[in-house]
Design an enzyme around this catalytic site. Structure first.
Site, PDB file in Angstrom:
ATOM      1  N   TYR A  87      35.099  47.162  39.846  1.00 66.32           N
ATOM      2  CA  TYR A  87      35.784  48.063  40.784  1.00 66.32           C
ATOM      3  C   TYR A  87      35.522  47.573  42.198  1.00 66.32           C
ATOM      4  CZ  TYR A  87      36.934  52.400  43.322  1.00 66.32           C
ATOM      5  OH  TYR A  87      37.469  53.336  44.173  1.00 66.32           O
ATOM      6  N   ASP A 137      31.466  41.174  45.660  1.00 70.46           N
ATOM      7  CA  ASP A 137      31.469  42.594  46.000  1.00 70.46           C
ATOM      8  C   ASP A 137      30.066  43.130  45.735  1.00 70.46           C
ATOM      9  OD1 ASP A 137      31.661  45.292  46.289  1.00 70.46           O
ATOM     10  OD2 ASP A 137      33.576  45.486  45.247  1.00 70.46           O
ATOM     11  N   LYS A 182      27.454  51.356  50.561  1.00 69.24           N
ATOM     12  CA  LYS A 182      26.395  52.157  49.936  1.00 69.24           C
ATOM     13  C   LYS A 182      25.042  52.052  50.668  1.00 69.24           C
ATOM     14  CE  LYS A 182      29.027  52.993  45.860  1.00 69.24           C
ATOM     15  NZ  LYS A 182      29.924  52.228  45.047  1.00 69.24           N
TER      16      LYS A 182
HETATM   17  C1  LIG Z   1      31.450  52.063  45.347  1.00 66.48           C
HETATM   18  C2  LIG Z   1      32.056  50.726  45.243  1.00 66.48           C
HETATM   19  C3  LIG Z   1      33.177  50.361  46.015  1.00 66.48           C
HETATM   20  C4  LIG Z   1      33.932  51.358  46.843  1.00 66.48           C
HETATM   21  O1  LIG Z   1      33.165  51.897  47.881  1.00 66.48           O
HETATM   22  P1  LIG Z   1      33.622  53.305  48.527  1.00 66.48           P
HETATM   23  O2  LIG Z   1      32.663  53.476  49.657  1.00 66.48           O
HETATM   24  O3  LIG Z   1      33.490  54.312  47.430  1.00 66.48           O
HETATM   25  O4  LIG Z   1      35.029  53.153  48.968  1.00 66.48           O
HETATM   26  C5  LIG Z   1      33.603  49.061  45.973  1.00 66.48           C
HETATM   27  N1  LIG Z   1      32.996  48.152  45.201  1.00 66.48           N
HETATM   28  C6  LIG Z   1      31.934  48.460  44.433  1.00 66.48           C
HETATM   29  C7  LIG Z   1      31.278  47.394  43.619  1.00 66.48           C
HETATM   30  C8  LIG Z   1      31.446  49.760  44.420  1.00 66.48           C
HETATM   31  O5  LIG Z   1      30.421  50.064  43.617  1.00 66.48           O
END
Ligand SMILES: *Cc1c(COP(=O)(O)O)cnc(C)c1O
Length: 433
Positions: free
Chosen positions: A143, A238, A271
């Site tokens: 994601y 990511d 995060k």
């Molecule tokens: C949480 C997450 C996102 C999205 O971040 P948001 O602050 O919720 O938009 C993107 N990539 C990864 C791997 C994530 O865990």
């Protein structure tokens, strides 16, 4: 007794789609009533009925120090008194950029944004702008936020273009997104043979936390790096979830220890860097980052980007995680949880395995760790739901879906872990029968 969670959920459902502002909070996968959080401190939160839980979500990752860490609270309180937002640059943005660049050697320059979604979306645009290419490669089960081009699942057959996973995303918008199976080297090679000169970037969760917890194998990661280099595509990590969570240098520092000289070209973060405030970032080498406006032609902007309260929170959090021994202690706590859970399951005749890195973990109702999304999704849903609700009833809050990772904070004590394992053993007893 009236159930305040239920009351609030009923009120919310009339006003907010599904009663929640982000889908997985709605407990749709596991059933039951979401817990409305009243307050949180350290490793715990209390719901609207005053019920206490040991928290293994930590806001889905950010709360690596636990809730309400005194140094972070103090930094935020001080920042708030100086103003909420200016729409003009501040010293703290420079400081946070310096910290990120110091801790993540693959990053020369960074831009701050407000969410991981924004950071992921901007990374894709920048990769396309910098390479002049259209196609992107992503992996099923990873994601990267909810930007249109990234809401895609694998199409049928090898290296076909994906299908949108959301209504409202026209197929034309995802026609340049190639979706491959995680940890599948053959598919990866075939995709580069077919599309190599058109690939702007390959984006990957190096340790995936959105299909529970699945590591990219070392040979797979090595091949991702080699193929990107060979074909002039950018390798984008990511690390929204893994950044400052699995190690001080993120998952890329974990792979750099296993693959000599390893570095991604671009990094997406979020995060933990906000410590619980809306803050995210993306960074890369100077030549790539200088393609961004106002220096270059790739447009990207944000009213609240680099927000002064969020940067204060992020800086205070990053200061704490740099204290000697922080990740060693966090890793040890997390490992003790995973080994406690697997031993308790074994003792009760329940099939369970698990893995962790730093303060991030996953466990599976399998006898060996899965390597991709399709395997994760063969988890027995009803058994997971029994486990989830059994733990919830015993004051342990894990992610309300089998395809989510878990998070341990520095505030979790040996007693918290022991209480969790003991609650889990009670539930395994019911499952083992
Ligand atoms: C949480 C997450 C996102 C999205 O971040 P948001 O602050 O919720 O938009 C993107 N990539 C990864 C791997 C994530 O865990």
């Amino acid at each position: 007794m009236t159930d305040r969670n239920q009351e609030l959920f009923d009120r919310a459902k009339a006003l907010i789609p599904g009663g929640v502002n982000s889908p997985v909070r709605a407990f749709r996968a596991v059933g039951g009533t979401p817990r409305f959080v009243q307050r949180a401190q350290g490793a715990y939160f209390w719901d609207a009925n005053g019920q206490k839980y040991i928290d293994y979500i930590g806001s889905w990752g950010p709360m690596i120090l636990g809730h309400g860490h005194p140094a972070v609270v103090e930094a935020v309180q001080k920042a708030v008194l100086e103003g909420f937002s200016y729409g003009a640059p501040t010293e703290r943005e420079v400081e946070l950029a310096e910290e990120i660049i110091k801790l993540v050697p693959s990053i020369d320059m960074v831009r701050l944004v407000s969410s991981g979604t924004e950071a992921g979306m901007s990374t894709i645009r920048l990769a396309r702008g910098a390479t002049g290419r259209k196609k992107i490669i992503k992996f099923e089960g990873c994601y990267h936020g909810h930007a249109d081009a990234l809401l895609v699942k694998a199409g049928s057959g090898l290296a076909t273009f994906g299908n949108p996973t959301s209504a409202g995303v026209p197929p034309e918008v995802v026609q340049h997104t190639i979706v491959l199976e995680y940890n599948n080297i053959e598919q990866l090679e075939a995709a580069f043979v077919e599309h190599g000169p058109d690939v702007a970037c390959l984006i990957i969760e190096p340790i995936a936390g959105n299909m529970n917890f699945v590591r990219a194998s070392v040979p797979f990661m090595k091949r991702c790096r080699e193929l990107c280099t060979q074909h002039g595509a950018l390798l984008a990590f990511d690390e929204v979830m893994t950044g400052f969570r699995v190690a001080l240098g993120g998952a890329q520092s974990v792979y750099a220890k296993l693959i000599p000289g390893f570095e991604p070209d671009m990094t997406v973060m979020g995060k933990v860097i906000g410590g619980g405030m809306p803050l995210a970032a993306f960074g890369a080498k100077r030549a790539v980052m200088e393609q961004l406006a106002p220096l270059g032609g790739v447009y990207q902007a944000g009213t609240l980007s680099g927000n002064p309260v969020a940067t204060a929170c992020g800086l205070a959090t990053l200061k704490e995680v740099q204290k000697p021994g922080f990740y060693e202690a966090l890793s040890a706590t997390t490992q003790s949880l995973v080994s406690g859970l697997t031993s308790a399951a074994a003792a009760e005749g329940v099939t369970l395995c698990g893995d962790s890195q730093g303060g991030m973990f996953g466990f599976f109702l399998f006898d060996e760790l899965p390597q991709n999304y399709a395997k994760v999704m063969t988890t027995d849903g009803p058994t997971f739901n029994t486990l989830f609700h059994g733990l919830l009833d015993r004051g342990v809050y894990i992610a309300p879906a089998l395809y989510e990772a878990g998070f341990v904070s520095a505030a979790h004590t040996a007693q918290d872990i022991a209480d969790t394992v003991s609650a889990a053993r009670d539930v395994f007893k019911l499952l083992g029968k």
